[in-house]
Design an enzyme around this catalytic site. Structure first.
Site, PDB file in Angstrom:
ATOM      1  N   HIS A   1     106.008  77.054  53.336  1.00 34.71           N
ATOM      2  CA  HIS A   1     107.023  78.010  53.766  1.00 34.71           C
ATOM      3  C   HIS A   1     106.824  78.393  55.227  1.00 34.71           C
ATOM      4  O   HIS A   1     107.774  78.508  55.992  1.00 34.71           O
ATOM      5  CB  HIS A   1     106.939  79.270  52.898  1.00 34.71           C
ATOM      6  CG  HIS A   1     107.668  79.126  51.599  1.00 34.71           C
ATOM      7  ND1 HIS A   1     107.260  79.729  50.438  1.00 34.71           N
ATOM      8  CD2 HIS A   1     108.784  78.442  51.290  1.00 34.71           C
ATOM      9  CE1 HIS A   1     108.101  79.420  49.476  1.00 34.71           C
ATOM     10  NE2 HIS A   1     109.032  78.641  49.958  1.00 34.71           N
TER      11      HIS A   1
ATOM     12  N   CYS B   1     118.576  58.499  58.569  1.00 31.18           N
ATOM     13  CA  CYS B   1     118.545  59.954  58.369  1.00 31.18           C
ATOM     14  C   CYS B   1     117.138  60.496  58.134  1.00 31.18           C
ATOM     15  O   CYS B   1     116.977  61.651  57.766  1.00 31.18           O
ATOM     16  CB  CYS B   1     119.453  60.347  57.208  1.00 31.18           C
ATOM     17  SG  CYS B   1     118.925  59.667  55.629  1.00 31.18           S
TER      18      CYS B   1
HETATM   19  C1  PEP Z   1     113.598  59.653  53.986  1.00 29.96           C
HETATM   20  O1  PEP Z   1     112.844  59.243  53.107  1.00 29.96           O
HETATM   21  O2  PEP Z   1     113.533  59.315  55.178  1.00 29.96           O
HETATM   22  C2  PEP Z   1     114.648  60.638  53.641  1.00 29.96           C
HETATM   23  C3  PEP Z   1     115.579  60.976  54.511  1.00 29.96           C
HETATM   24  O3  PEP Z   1     114.579  61.216  52.425  1.00 29.96           O
HETATM   25  P1  PEP Z   1     113.546  62.400  52.023  1.00 29.96           P
HETATM   26  O4  PEP Z   1     112.820  62.811  53.277  1.00 29.96           O
HETATM   27  O5  PEP Z   1     114.362  63.475  51.426  1.00 29.96           O
HETATM   28  O6  PEP Z   1     112.666  61.692  51.038  1.00 29.96           O
END
Ligand code: PEP
Ligand code: MG
Length: 528
Positions: free
Chosen positions: A182, A488
Site C-alpha cells: 500500500h 501495456c
Molecule cells: C503484464 O504482465 O505486463 C501485464 C500488463 O499484466 P499484469 O501486470 O496485470 O500481470
C-alpha cells in the site's frame, strides 16, 4: 570520516532524496502493568478504541487509495478475530501490551510466510495496526521523523507515511518491503522516492544518506564527489519531470516525426476521475481483478464499472481485460492456494475453470459495450484453444442476451501476449482481433526471474535481448498480418526502456497515468 556504504535494492517510486536517516524500527513503548486481568482487559479495549478513532480521524481527511487503506485497517481493528487471542492471553495473566504484541506477531508471521506477494504486502498493514494500539497503550509519545529525513527500516506503516510531512522532501528506504505494498502505491501517486529490498541491516544510522530511488540505491556516509554526482542526477531528474509536464497535452511524436499512441492503464473505475481524457489515446488496459474484492462482483456492479470508464473515454477505445486473478493477484473465494501461483491456475485458465464466474463478467462486458468503443482481451493465453473457448462463451452469452432483448454489442476480442508460447509462435493466434504485449509477465517467464523478487531483479529486464527479440518478432508479425499490436506492461512507462520498445517496432503503448507525461517526453527523445 567513515567510508561510504552503498546498498542496492529495487525502486518502488522513482525520485531522489538527500537527508538524515531516521530509524523506523525504534519502537518506544513503556507500558505500566495493571493490578488485575480485568484492568488489563479494559486497558486494551481503551487502546483499541483510541487507535480506531485516530484512524477514523485520519481517514476523514484522506482520499482515494489512502482512504481505502485506512478503511481496511479500521475494519481489521474492529474484527474480533484479530483481538480475541490477545484477550484470551490476558485471561491467562499476560499484561495487555505483551498479550497484544504476541497475538499480532502471530498474525503477522502468517502473512509474512505467505508465498503470495499480495498477502506479504498486507503484513505491513497488520504491523501498523499492532503499533497503533501499542502506541495508545504506551505512556510515551511517538518519535516523529525530522522533515526531509530518509525513513529507514524493515518496513513502513501506511499511517506513518500519511502522517509524515513530505512537502520538504524526504524518502523511504526499506530493508524488506514490496513494490506491491500500500505504501509503495501511495509513494508513487505522491511522488515520494522509495526503495525496497535493501536487505542487510545498516550499522550506521546517523549522518546524511543519498537515496537514488530512480535506480534503487542508497549511499551512506557519501564522499564529496558522490554528493556532487548525486545532486547532478537529482536535478536532471527534476528537470526531466518538469519538462515532461509540458508534453502531457500534446500527442506523442518521436524526433523523426513518428507518431506513437499512448494510452493509460487503470484498475479502479475511479482512476479515470484524475485523468484528463484529452491527454491520452484511450485505455490500453483496464485490470478488472481489483473489482474482485472480498466478494465476487455481480453483473450489475461490473456493468456500472465498465460503463463509467467507457462513457468517460467517449469515442476513444477502452480495452478491458477479463479477470486475471491468481499469480500475484489472489482473490479470496476464487483463486486457489498453489505452490507456484505464477505457473498455476491464473488468468484465462481460472476463468475457463470457473465458467459460472466468467459468464457474469462476459454479460456485463457485452452490455457495457453499447456505451463506448470497447475492446476485450484475455490474460495469460498460452494456447489458441483457450482463446476459442472464451470467444465461444462470448458468442453464447450474446445469443442469450439477444433472446432476452437486452441491449448489447460484441466487442473485438484480443489476447495478452505474455506467455512465451504465444510470443514464439504468434501465427497460431491469428483468430485474435489484436495483441497486447504484457511485458511484466513476458519478461519474468522468459528470464525465469519473478517480477516481485528483489534478489533476481537484475535478471528481470525487458531490455534483455531475449525479451526484445520476442517483442520485435510479435510486432513485425502483427504488421504483416494486420493484427494491431500494443504493449501495456510497466516497461511502456519506463523512460529507459521506451527507446528499445520503439526500435522494436511498437507504435502503441499503454502506461500508468502517473507515467504519462514522462513517457511522452521520452518518446520525443527517440530518433526512430
Ligand atoms: C503484464 O504482465 O505486463 C501485464 C500488463 O499484466 P499484469 O501486470 O496485470 O500481470
Ligand atoms: Mg500479466
Amino acid at each position: 570520516m567513515s567510508e561510504p556504504l552503498r546498498l542496492q535494492g529495487i525502486s518502488a517510486s522513482a525520485g531522489y532524496a538527500e537527508g538524515p536517516l531516521f530509524d523506523l524500527d525504534q519502537t518506544v513503548v513503556s507500558y505500566v502493568g495493571k493490578e488485575t486481568a480485568d484492568d488489563e482487559k479494559a486497558a486494551l479495549e481503551a487502546a483499541i478504541a483510541v487507535a480506531t478513532s485516530r484512524l477514523t480521524a485520519l481517514s476523514e481527511m484522506a482520499e482515494g487509495d489512502a482512504a481505502d487503506i485506512l478503511e481496511f485497517q479500521i475494519a481489521m481493528l474492529q474484527d474480533d478475530a484479530l483481538s480475541s487471542p490477545a484477550f484470551a492471553a490476558i485471561r491467562t495473566g499476560l499484561p495487555a501490551d505483551k498479550a497484544w504484541r504476541q497475538a499480532l506477531d502471530t498474525e503477522i508471521a502468517g502473512y509474512d510466510a505467505s508465498d503470495q506477494d499480495y498477502f506479504r504486502a498486507r503484513a505491513a498493514d497488520i504491523r501498523d495496526i499492532r503499533d497503533q494500539v501499542l502506541r495508545a497503550l504506551s505512556e510515551d509519545g511517538d518519535v516523529q521523523a525530522p522533515t526531509g529525513a530518509i525513513l529507514y527500516g524493515w518496513d513502513i506503516a501506511p499511517t506513518r507515511f500519511l502522517e509524515t510531512d513530505w512537502s520538504s522532501g524526504g524518502g523511504i528506504a526499506l530493508k524488506a518491503g514490496s513494490t506491491a505494498s500500500h505504501v509503495a502505491m501511495l509513494a508513487r501517486s505522491r511522488g515520494v522516492p522509495m526503495v525496497v529490498g535493501l536487505g542487510t541491516s545498516l550499522a550506521r544510522l546517523t549522518g546524511t544518506a543519498l537515496l537514488d530511488a530512480e535506480h534503487g540505491g542508497i549511499v551512506l556516509s557519501p564522499s564529496k564527489t558522490e554528493i556532487a554526482a548525486f545532486r547532478q542526477s537529482s536535478s536532471s531528474f527534476r528537470a526531466r519531470s518538469d519538462r515532461a509536464g509540458t508534453f502531457l497535452a500534446r500527442p506523442a511524436v518521436t524526433k523523426a516525426g513518428t507518431a506513437v499512441r499512448v494510452q493509460v492503464n487503470i484498475a479502479d473505475p475511479s482512476d479515470v476521475d484524475l485523468i484528463d481524457i484529452t491527454t491520452c489515446d484511450g485505455v490500453g488496459l483496464m485490470r478488472t481483478e481489483f473489482l474482485f474484492g472480498k466478494t465476487l462482483p455481480d453483473e450489475e456492479t461490473q456493468y456500472r464499472a465498465y460503463r463509467k470508464v467507457l462513457e468517460w473515454a467517449g469515442e476513444k477505445p477502452v480495452t478491458i481485460r477479463t479477470v486475471d486473478a491468481g499469480g500475484d493477484k489472489p482473490v479470496p473465494g476464487f483463486t486457489i492456494e498453489e505452490s507456484n501461483p505464477f505457473l498455476g491456475l491464473r488468468g484465462i485458465r481460472l476463468s475457463l475453470a470457473r465458467p459460472e464466474v466468467f459468464r457474469v463478467q462476459i454479460r456485463a462486458l457485452l452490455r457495457a459495450a453499447v456505451h463506448g468503443s470497447l475492446k476485450v482481451m484475455f490474460p495469460m493465453i498460452a494456447i489458441v484453444e483457450e482463446y476459442r473457448q472464451a470467444a465461444a462463451m462470448f458468442a453464447e452469452e450474446q445469443t442469450a442476451l439477444a433472446a432476452r432483448g437486452v441491449a448489447h454489442n460484441m466487442p473485438p476480442l484480443g489476447i495478452m501476449v505474455e506467455v512465451p508460447s504465444v510470443a514464439i509462435v504468434p501465427e497460431a493466434f491469428t483468430d485474435a482481433a489484436f495483441f497486447s504485449i504484457g511485458s511484466n509477465d513476458l519478461t519474468q517467464y522468459v528470464m525465469a526471474a519473478a517480477r516481485d523478487n528483489a534478489a533476481v531483479a537484475h535478471l528481470n529486464s525487458v531490455r534483455h535481448p531475449a525479451v526484445l527479440r520476442l517483442i520485435a518478432a510479435v510486432t513485425a508479425f502483427g504488421q504483416r498480418e494486420e493484427i494491431p499490436v500494443s504493449l501495456c506492461g510497466d516497461a511502456a512507462g519506463d523512460p529507459a526502456s521506451i527507446p528499445s520498445l520503439i526500435e522494436a517496432g511498437l507504435r502503441d503503448l499503454s502506461v500508468a497515468p502517473a507515467q504519462l507525461a514522462m513517457a511522452k517526453a521520452a518518446i520525443a527523445d527517440v530518433s526512430v
